[in-house]
Motif scaffolding. Structure first.
Motif, short mmCIF file in Angstrom:
data_model
loop_
_atom_site.label_atom_id
_atom_site.label_comp_id
_atom_site.label_asym_id
_atom_site.label_seq_id
_atom_site.Cartn_x
_atom_site.Cartn_y
_atom_site.Cartn_z
N SER A 1 38.26 40.47 47.94
CA SER A 1 39.30 39.91 48.81
C SER A 1 40.60 39.84 48.04
CB SER A 1 38.90 38.52 49.34
OG SER A 1 38.95 37.56 48.30
N SER A 2 41.68 40.11 48.74
CA SER A 2 42.99 40.08 48.11
C SER A 2 44.03 39.68 49.15
CB SER A 2 43.34 41.46 47.53
OG SER A 2 44.61 41.45 46.93
N ASP A 3 44.74 38.60 48.87
CA ASP A 3 45.73 38.08 49.79
C ASP A 3 46.92 37.59 48.98
OD1 ASP A 3 47.16 36.00 51.48
OD2 ASP A 3 45.68 36.71 52.93
N ARG A 4 48.11 37.86 49.47
CA ARG A 4 49.30 37.46 48.73
C ARG A 4 49.39 35.95 48.55
NH1 ARG A 4 54.21 41.23 51.17
NH2 ARG A 4 53.36 43.25 50.51
N GLU A 5 48.82 35.20 49.48
CA GLU A 5 48.93 33.75 49.45
C GLU A 5 47.79 33.08 48.69
OE1 GLU A 5 51.67 32.56 50.62
OE2 GLU A 5 52.29 34.51 51.39
N MET A 6 46.79 33.85 48.28
CA MET A 6 45.61 33.26 47.63
C MET A 6 45.21 34.09 46.41
SD MET A 6 43.34 32.46 51.04
CE MET A 6 42.03 31.69 50.07
N ASP A 7 44.47 33.47 45.50
CA ASP A 7 43.95 34.20 44.35
C ASP A 7 42.94 35.24 44.83
OD1 ASP A 7 45.43 32.65 42.65
OD2 ASP A 7 43.80 31.30 42.11
N PRO A 8 42.95 36.43 44.25
CA PRO A 8 41.95 37.44 44.65
C PRO A 8 40.55 36.99 44.23
CG PRO A 8 43.15 38.15 42.71
CD PRO A 8 43.84 36.91 43.19
N GLU A 9 39.56 37.51 44.91
CA GLU A 9 38.17 37.20 44.55
C GLU A 9 37.45 38.49 44.19
OE1 GLU A 9 34.17 34.88 46.23
OE2 GLU A 9 36.03 34.91 47.41
N VAL A 10 36.63 38.41 43.15
CA VAL A 10 35.86 39.56 42.69
C VAL A 10 34.38 39.25 42.74
CG1 VAL A 10 37.73 40.39 41.20
CG2 VAL A 10 36.02 38.83 40.27
N SER A 11 33.58 40.29 42.65
CA SER A 11 32.13 40.13 42.71
C SER A 11 31.46 41.13 41.77
CB SER A 11 31.63 40.35 44.14
OG SER A 11 30.20 40.36 44.19
N CYS A 12 30.29 40.75 41.28
CA CYS A 12 29.47 41.65 40.47
C CYS A 12 28.27 42.14 41.26
CB CYS A 12 29.03 40.97 39.18
SG CYS A 12 30.36 40.78 37.97
N LYS A 13 28.38 42.10 42.59
CA LYS A 13 27.33 42.61 43.46
C LYS A 13 27.76 43.95 44.04
CE LYS A 13 25.06 38.36 45.02
NZ LYS A 13 24.69 37.56 46.22
N PRO B 1 45.22 34.98 38.58
CA PRO B 1 43.84 35.13 38.11
C PRO B 1 42.91 35.39 39.29
CG PRO B 1 44.88 33.14 37.21
CD PRO B 1 45.78 33.65 38.29
N ALA B 2 41.77 35.99 39.01
CA ALA B 2 40.78 36.26 40.05
C ALA B 2 39.66 35.24 39.96
CB ALA B 2 40.22 37.68 39.90
N LEU B 3 39.03 34.97 41.09
CA LEU B 3 37.92 34.02 41.15
C LEU B 3 36.61 34.78 41.30
CD1 LEU B 3 39.42 31.32 43.54
CD2 LEU B 3 39.32 31.27 41.04
N LEU B 4 35.61 34.36 40.54
CA LEU B 4 34.27 34.96 40.60
C LEU B 4 33.26 33.84 40.78
CD1 LEU B 4 32.21 37.32 40.16
CD2 LEU B 4 32.29 36.76 37.72
N HIS B 5 32.57 33.83 41.93
CA HIS B 5 31.55 32.81 42.18
C HIS B 5 30.39 33.00 41.22
CE1 HIS B 5 28.61 30.28 44.28
NE2 HIS B 5 29.65 29.73 44.89
#
Length: 268
Positions: free
Chosen positions: A140-152, A109-113
């Motif tokens: 941001s996208s890293d194999r070891e961490m959840d990807p992060e997305v933004s609406c900015k 899953p992706a994380l969105l602040h």
């Protein structure tokens, strides 16, 4: 006429050839006068600087974008792997502290602040319920961490494909929640085809006088919204069917289905 929110990294790209993993593409991509300058390569290509060779890493179609002299291989992979800069559609699954957890149909899953929206503050920010659909970009996208997305919008918007920066409350920005309409999943190959300028099925739908919006994520999710629910369903079906048709067949299908739908609505 249809309007779309699209990823512009394929704008102006033209197909050159079908390639297979291991194909030596050096003669097609590297010009003799390039000297030691590395080529501009996108997905699916590998450049060996010591041997000065370019090799295809995946099977697909080799594309060239003359404006930036960029080469890439587009293929119909089954699983989406997030990359920084990707424009995707995600579905809110839950809230985790200051973050929303989105399903972008990737490995994780992706994380969105909750403040990653234009003009958002702690007192004035969107409150998203599970099931909300968002158009966003991977930051941001890293194999070891959840990807992060933004609406900015990234930077001044020019580097972000000309994205528009508008306060999230106006519903006029490039990114944000998509309300109304319906979404459907398509293959990753079809999603990339839809993002190409002059895509046959979207062009044919627009020429039929249909008023609609479409948001296309490189993760294989397409959102469609039009003036009537019947047209929304028709547009979604024609988009999916276009994957296995020739351009002439697509245009004929669109004209036939739109004509039949209009006749049915007039007779109802």
């Amino acid at each position: 006429m249809g309007q779309s929110r699209q990823d512009n990294h394929l704008e102006g790209a033209a197909p050159i050839a079908v390639v297979l993993p291991g194909d030596d593409l050096t003669s097609r991509i590297l010009s003799p006068d390039a000297k030691n300058r590395p080529p501009k390569l996108g997905t699916g290509l590998y450049y060996d600087a010591s041997a000065r060779t370019v090799t295809a890493m995946v099977a697909g179609r080799l594309y060239h974008r003359p404006e930036t002299s960029t080469y890439m291989v587009l293929n119909n992979t089954r699983r989406y792997v997030p990359r920084v800069g990707d424009r995707v559609l995600g579905i809110v699954e839950e809230t985790a502290g200051e973050y929303y957890r989105l399903n972008i149909h990737g490995p994780h899953p992706a994380l969105l602040h909750n403040l990653s929206f234009e003009g958002a503050t702690k007192r004035n920010r969107p409150y998203l319920a599970p099931g909300a659909l968002l158009y966003c970009r991977v930051i941001s996208s890293d194999r070891e961490m959840d990807p992060e997305v933004s609406c900015k919008v990234a930077g001044d918007g020019i580097a972000d494909g000309g994205a528009r920066r508008r306060d999230w409350m106006t519903d006029e920005g490039t990114y944000g929640e998509l309300k109304g309409g319906t979404c459907t999943r398509v293959s990753l190959g079809l999603a990339r085809e839809l993002l190409l300028p002059g895509n046959v099925v979207l062009d044919a739908l627009g020429k039929q006088g249909l008023s609609f919006e479409v948001a296309i994520g490189v993760n294989g999710i397409v959102w469609v919204h039009s003036e009537k629910p019947e047209y929304t369903v028709l547009i979604g079906n024609t988009i999916k069917n276009s994957e296995v048709m020739t351009p002439a067949q697509v245009r004929g299908m669109v004209a036939k289905l739109v004509k039949a739908q209009r006749s049915e609505m007039l007779g109802a």
